[in-house]
Write a protein that holds these residues in place. Sequence first.
Motif, PDB file in Angstrom:
ATOM      1  N   UNK A 396       0.839  -1.197   0.000  1.00  0.00           N
ATOM      2  CA  UNK A 396       0.000   0.000   0.000  1.00  0.00           C
ATOM      3  C   UNK A 396       0.879   1.253   0.000  1.00  0.00           C
ATOM      4  N   UNK A 397       0.509   2.235  -0.820  1.00  0.00           N
ATOM      5  CA  UNK A 397       1.236   3.499  -0.856  1.00  0.00           C
ATOM      6  C   UNK A 397       0.384   4.600  -0.236  1.00  0.00           C
ATOM      7  N   UNK A 398       1.035   5.497   0.486  1.00  0.00           N
ATOM      8  CA  UNK A 398       0.321   6.635   1.051  1.00  0.00           C
ATOM      9  C   UNK A 398       1.227   7.863   1.041  1.00  0.00           C
ATOM     10  N   UNK A 399       0.589   9.023   0.992  1.00  0.00           N
ATOM     11  CA  UNK A 399       1.345  10.275   0.920  1.00  0.00           C
ATOM     12  C   UNK A 399       2.023  10.565   2.255  1.00  0.00           C
ATOM     13  N   UNK A 405       5.510  19.610   2.188  1.00  0.00           N
ATOM     14  CA  UNK A 405       4.883  19.697   3.509  1.00  0.00           C
ATOM     15  C   UNK A 405       4.349  18.338   3.936  1.00  0.00           C
ATOM     16  N   UNK A 406       4.262  18.139   5.247  1.00  0.00           N
ATOM     17  CA  UNK A 406       3.748  16.874   5.759  1.00  0.00           C
ATOM     18  C   UNK A 406       2.339  16.613   5.254  1.00  0.00           C
ATOM     19  N   UNK A 407       2.092  15.390   4.792  1.00  0.00           N
ATOM     20  CA  UNK A 407       0.743  14.962   4.399  1.00  0.00           C
ATOM     21  C   UNK A 407       0.186  13.973   5.422  1.00  0.00           C
ATOM     22  N   UNK A 408       0.901  13.807   6.534  1.00  0.00           N
ATOM     23  CA  UNK A 408       0.514  12.862   7.581  1.00  0.00           C
ATOM     24  C   UNK A 408      -0.067  13.611   8.784  1.00  0.00           C
ATOM     25  N   UNK A 409      -0.980  12.964   9.469  1.00  0.00           N
ATOM     26  CA  UNK A 409      -1.536  13.488  10.719  1.00  0.00           C
ATOM     27  C   UNK A 409      -0.891  12.736  11.861  1.00  0.00           C
ATOM     28  N   UNK A 410       0.034  13.380  12.551  1.00  0.00           N
ATOM     29  CA  UNK A 410       0.798  12.688  13.590  1.00  0.00           C
ATOM     30  C   UNK A 410      -0.027  12.408  14.846  1.00  0.00           C
ATOM     31  N   UNK A 411      -1.228  12.957  14.901  1.00  0.00           N
ATOM     32  CA  UNK A 411      -2.115  12.661  16.028  1.00  0.00           C
ATOM     33  C   UNK A 411      -3.005  11.455  15.767  1.00  0.00           C
ATOM     34  N   UNK A 412      -2.859  10.897  14.534  1.00  0.00           N
ATOM     35  CA  UNK A 412      -3.644   9.725  14.169  1.00  0.00           C
ATOM     36  C   UNK A 412      -3.208   8.533  15.008  1.00  0.00           C
TER      37      UNK A 412
END
Length: 413
Positions: A396-399, A405-412
């Motif tokens: 699986x690929x994800x941004x 810029x970050x495309x991740x939510x580090x609070x996830x």
Amino acid sequence: MHQHMLDKYADLALRTGVNLQKDQKLVINSTVEGADFTRVIVKKAFELGAKDVHINWADDDITRLRYEYADTETLKEVPEWQQDMFKSFGEEGMAILSVRATDPDLLQGIDAKKIAAAQKSRSEAMAEFRNYTMNDRIQWSIVSIPITAWAQKIFPEADAETAKEKLWEEIFSIVRIDQEDPVKAWDEHNEMLENARQFLNRKQYKELVYQGPGTNLTVALPEGHIWKGGASRTEDGVPFNPNMPTEEVFTAPHKYGVDGIVSSTKPLNYGGSVIDNFTLTFKDGEVVDFSAEQGEETLEQLLDTDDGASHLGELALVPHESPISQSGLIFYNTLYDENASCHLAFGKAYPNNVEGGSEMSEKELDENGVNHSLVHVDFMMGSGEMDIDGVLEDGTEEAVMRNGSWALDFNED
């Protein structure tokens, strides 16, 4: 320059940088042009309870003269007493603070082979001491201060004093000295970086795929890789900040798993010579082709240092909105420029970027895809046009980043 700002900077370097402990000895590597600030650090160190402070002075003018007049064999000599001295720093558990300030063009015009031979010999001689820092066995940190040649490289239109004043202002802003409580500001910054690295450690991406102008690169990550960034801890649990500033989270790429093309986005100041606008082609982890508009011979000498120099030892993610990037300046100083841009590093990987790496032999590290070399040289390849995808174990690929810029939510969760 206002004295209270210098006092705050020295305090931050000692309390948050090396986190000097009571009755601990401190080593300061500094330039003679920075003697005034070094004295401020020494006074502050004793006030904080240092048992003693040892200074290693350097002088750009003398360094240049040695390269101009000494022969290569002489430059390659590293006296045994000097090796023993640095080894003793590690054995005694001293804190090491480097006050870095060097003319970016210091060795322009010097034979690249001469520089490479001298730097290789020094790297070989200091390999045992470097194990203390690269494995975080002791506290160490790097800060920078303006010197005339560096400041005027960044602000060529200004006279010497004005250029240095402008660079002081930039440094104070970037390192958060202009805030009311810089130590607290760094605690909050370290917490943000820790959230990012913990998130990435949970992800355990199999690969990262980079796409940007002149870059199409796939980088595999070793099994059990560990992301680090911000504050580190010694084996005894003492926290410290190796780099000030720092905006990165970083890990080790797989030594044999890098394929594609990558192009630099900022100049690289390597040993007093600038390498700029360069492109590298990787196959199975190794540089198989390269070119540079400036400093190509220096780049060639760097890659030829040893077998590991043409492989990668670090990949670091830095958002384009970092304070250094937003300054719009090119610093010609890797400590600053690498924290404005995603970057990679030629050469040695930090062993503690993989599980159990600090206890592995060189052969075991290699078997786990962790590179070894006499050099570790960061170069900048990120920008506001860089996209990065992470590939999970199931394909699986994800941004990870979009437009730098970050495309991740580090609070996830």
